[in-house]
Scaffold this active site. Structure first.
Site, PDB file in Angstrom:
ATOM      1  N   ASP A 156       0.863  -1.184   0.000  1.00 19.89           N
ATOM      2  CA  ASP A 156       0.000   0.000   0.000  1.00 19.89           C
ATOM      3  C   ASP A 156       0.899   1.233   0.000  1.00 19.89           C
ATOM      4  OD1 ASP A 156      -2.153   1.676   0.107  1.00 19.89           O
ATOM      5  OD2 ASP A 156      -2.884   1.003   2.058  1.00 19.89           O
ATOM      6  N   ASP A 196      -2.859   2.379  -6.068  1.00 14.99           N
ATOM      7  CA  ASP A 196      -1.771   2.388  -5.088  1.00 14.99           C
ATOM      8  C   ASP A 196      -1.773   1.204  -4.138  1.00 14.99           C
ATOM      9  OD1 ASP A 196      -4.157   3.257  -3.955  1.00 14.99           O
ATOM     10  OD2 ASP A 196      -3.157   4.480  -2.453  1.00 14.99           O
ATOM     11  N   GLU A 197      -2.504   0.161  -4.462  1.00 11.23           N
ATOM     12  CA  GLU A 197      -2.659  -0.927  -3.501  1.00 11.23           C
ATOM     13  C   GLU A 197      -2.847  -2.239  -4.248  1.00 11.23           C
ATOM     14  OE1 GLU A 197      -5.670  -1.908   0.267  1.00 11.23           O
ATOM     15  OE2 GLU A 197      -6.093  -0.252  -1.106  1.00 11.23           O
TER      16      GLU A 197
END
Length: 382
Positions: free
Chosen positions: A21, A115-116
């Site tokens: 993350d 983003d993860e």
């Protein structure tokens, strides 16, 4: 009898799962690219008068600024807050860089957002001896190649890997072993569990379920009676168990975009061109490989933040932008006359047929962050 004491997870065929993350992703990119923003409270999206915060830097979060918060509220809580317009093409480019790093180690990657992502490194392409070593190497590569930090969680299932990545944020690495898993969840509030949103957490609290241990004490029959099909998942995670695979072929169920307007709209001649523009932005995403969808949903949010939605499904897939526009306009027109002026319009296309891998890894360029159903889906969890 229902098992209430922590029991180590079975050791046979243990998987090695990493959850990565990026830390305050949008805001961190802005601070990286503009040195004057570093170490200052930054909000991406919105503006001082309208809109909502899409992401907040850690300096802003110290003042209680969070994603999906109205900009006016964020400014009131942090008078020195700096609003920065989002640059989604830049965020997408960085996301592709990060995913290129992931692919050095495994082909089994499940993106959750720009983003993860989850990575299954049980049988990695590059073996460093442990999932922890792989996670550390990935974090170092992200820092060296993008100038950004990421937090990583390592465990034997997805649920615990995500909990682990949240545990030492920002710029942290945390491991939950099979022996630690069942005990780790005991003291955590159920609202911290991925998959338990605010509404479900409130329902659990009303039943006297506040922590993982409280949840473990409930029988499967009791949980099924109150939470239906989700009961089996809750029963398992209370024991540190989660059999869900890292799904590299996870298909997006819908695509949507929305716009908050600098001035309220009331008349149809104002709403019509604005809605056409929203449809154009949505359709542009399809150029990345999404074939078609069958259900159009239009969202109208009013000045008092109340909202309504209207949907229509078609027998055949929608294959032309003009058809998307026509249906969207018909749905919006059915809401006139409006009870009050509009501040936001959104369009979503769902029941998607298929899409290529690249498009599944990219989020649509929202003017602001969608209102998250729970804290884990908000960008401030980064």
């Amino acid at each position: 009898m229902d098992r209430t004491s922590p029991t180590p997870a079975p050791t046979a065929s243990l998987r090695r799962i990493v959850h990565i993350d990026m830390d305050a992703f949008y805001a961190s990119v802005e601070q990286r690219d503009d040195p004057s923003l570093r170490f200052r409270p930054v909000a991406v999206g919105g503006n001082r008068a309208r809109g909502v915060v899409a992401a907040a830097s850690y300096e802003a979060r110290q003042f209680g600024v969070r994603s999906a918060m109205p900009s006016v509220t964020a400014q009131r809580q942090c008078p020195d807050l700096i609003f920065v317009p989002p640059r989604f093409e830049v965020y997408k480019a960085v996301s592709l860089q990060v995913h290129d790093i992931f692919r050095r180690y495994t082909a089994i990657i499940q993106p959750l957002s720009l983003d993860e992502a989850y990575l299954d490194v049980t049988a990695p392409l590059i073996d460093r001896g442990s999932a922890t070593a792989i996670a550390a190497e990935i974090r170092a590569a992200i820092k060296a190649e993008t100038g950004l930090t990421a937090s990583a969680g390592v465990s034997y299932n997805k649920f615990l890997a995500k909990l682990a990545s949240d545990y030492r944020k920002p710029d942290g690495l945390f491991v939950i072993t099979p022996k630690q898993g069942p005990g780790f969840v005991e003291t955590l509030p159920v609202g911290k569990f991925h998959g338990v949103g605010p509404v479900t957490a409130s329902r659990m609290n009303a039943l006297g379920i506040y922590t993982g241990l409280d949840l473990r004490r409930q029988s499967l029959a009791f949980l099924t009676g109150h939470f239906g099909k989700a009961a089996a998942y809750y029963y398992g995670i209370a024991r540190g168990e989660d059999d869900r695979p890292v799904d590299a072929d996870r298909v997006r169920k819908s695509l949507g975009t929305e716009t908050t307007f600098p001035q309220d709209l009331a008349a149809w001649h104002e709403v019509e061109p604005a809605l056409v523009a929203v449809c154009a932005r949505l359709w542009a995403a399809y150029q990345r490989g999404v074939s078609s969808g069958r259900t159009v949903t239009v969202k109208l949010k009013f000045t008092d933040f109340r909202q309504i939605t209207r949907s229509r499904s078609t027998a055949e897939p929608i294959v032309m932008r003009s058809e998307l526009e026509r249906i969207s306009l018909d749905l919006a027109r059915s809401c006139f006359p409006l009870p009050r002026p509009l501040r936001l319009l959104g369009v979503t296309l769902s029941n998607l047929d298929d899409e290529d891998r690249a498009s599944r890894q990219l989020a649509l360029p929202f003017d602001h962050a969608p209102e998250a159903p729970n804290a884990h889906s908000a960008r401030d969890s980064g």
